[in-house]
Every structure is written in structure tokens, then in C-alpha cells.
Enzyme design. Sequence first.
Site, PDB file in Angstrom:
ATOM      1  CB  THR A 215     -21.634  -4.821 -51.546  1.00  0.00           C
ATOM      2  OG1 THR A 215     -21.643  -4.178 -52.827  1.00  0.00           O
ATOM      3  CG2 THR A 215     -21.911  -3.802 -50.454  1.00  0.00           C
TER       4      THR A 215
ATOM      5  CD  GLU B 264     -18.675  -6.268 -38.607  1.00  0.00           C
ATOM      6  OE1 GLU B 264     -19.262  -6.201 -37.515  1.00  0.00           O
ATOM      7  OE2 GLU B 264     -19.155  -6.832 -39.610  1.00  0.00           O
TER       8      GLU B 264
ATOM      9  CG  HIS C  13     -19.234  -1.525 -53.191  1.00  0.00           C
ATOM     10  ND1 HIS C  13     -19.298  -2.899 -53.239  1.00  0.00           N
ATOM     11  CD2 HIS C  13     -18.047  -1.195 -53.735  1.00  0.00           C
ATOM     12  CE1 HIS C  13     -18.198  -3.370 -53.788  1.00  0.00           C
ATOM     13  NE2 HIS C  13     -17.430  -2.343 -54.115  1.00  0.00           N
TER      14      HIS C  13
END
Length: 132
Positions: free
Chosen positions: A38, A46, A72
Site C-alpha cells: 500500500t 503521489e 487499496h
Amino acid sequence: MEITEKVKTGLKKEISGSVTEKNTAIAMKSGTLPVYATPAMMALMEQAAAELVQEYLPEGWTSVGIAMSVAHTSASPVGMKVRAEAKITAVDGRKISYEVTAFDQSGEIGRGTHERFAVNEEKFMKKTNSKK
């Protein structure tokens, strides 16, 4: 600095990578299985957001992440290709909001929101280094 002149809602960026031994949950200490971690998925999301806005910021400016909320939803095995997409959904002064989504070769594996703030690099680092 007025970033809204160039940074607009609807702008998108997609980047890709792959699941390797180095970005599994085992390697990143976020779990015990050899699947895409994750934190690695969030980092790819990002990265897409950071690279997207950087293209539109003036020299000497960058953006910093200030918030991220992600689910996730599907595991990806080692060897699978992954990609992340960031789409700007709002610009409020120097705060940029994104919808972020991640996929593997079978479909969507994660989705959420992310926020970044545009900063002058020199001023930001001066303030940060004053903490020492």
C-alpha cells in the site's frame, strides 16, 4: 504567486511502474505477503500528482504533500505492471486537490484523494531548517 493562471482543474498525469521484490508489503514492512505494498501504491499516486503540478509551477517553486486518503482495494503480484493517475479536482490559492487512482493489468487497485500545497523552495527550506 497566483498558480490558478496555469494550474487548472481537469489536468491529468499518468505514470507507470511494476511490482518488484523491493516494493512488496514484505520488503516495505507493511505486511507479510509478497504483493504490491500500500505505501508503494500511495507513493506512485503521489508521484503522479507531484509531477503533474511541477510542470506548471514557476522556477524556484515546488509542491509538498499535505494530505492523502486512499483505499487499496485489490492485490497485485510481483511482476505485474502498475500505473497511477492524478487528476486535479480543485485549486484554492496554493492548495491543489486531486483524485488519485491506481491500476494493475487487471483493473483498478486503489482510489482516493490527495492534497498538495505550492511553496517557494527557498522559503520552505529556510523555515524547515530553522527547526534544527
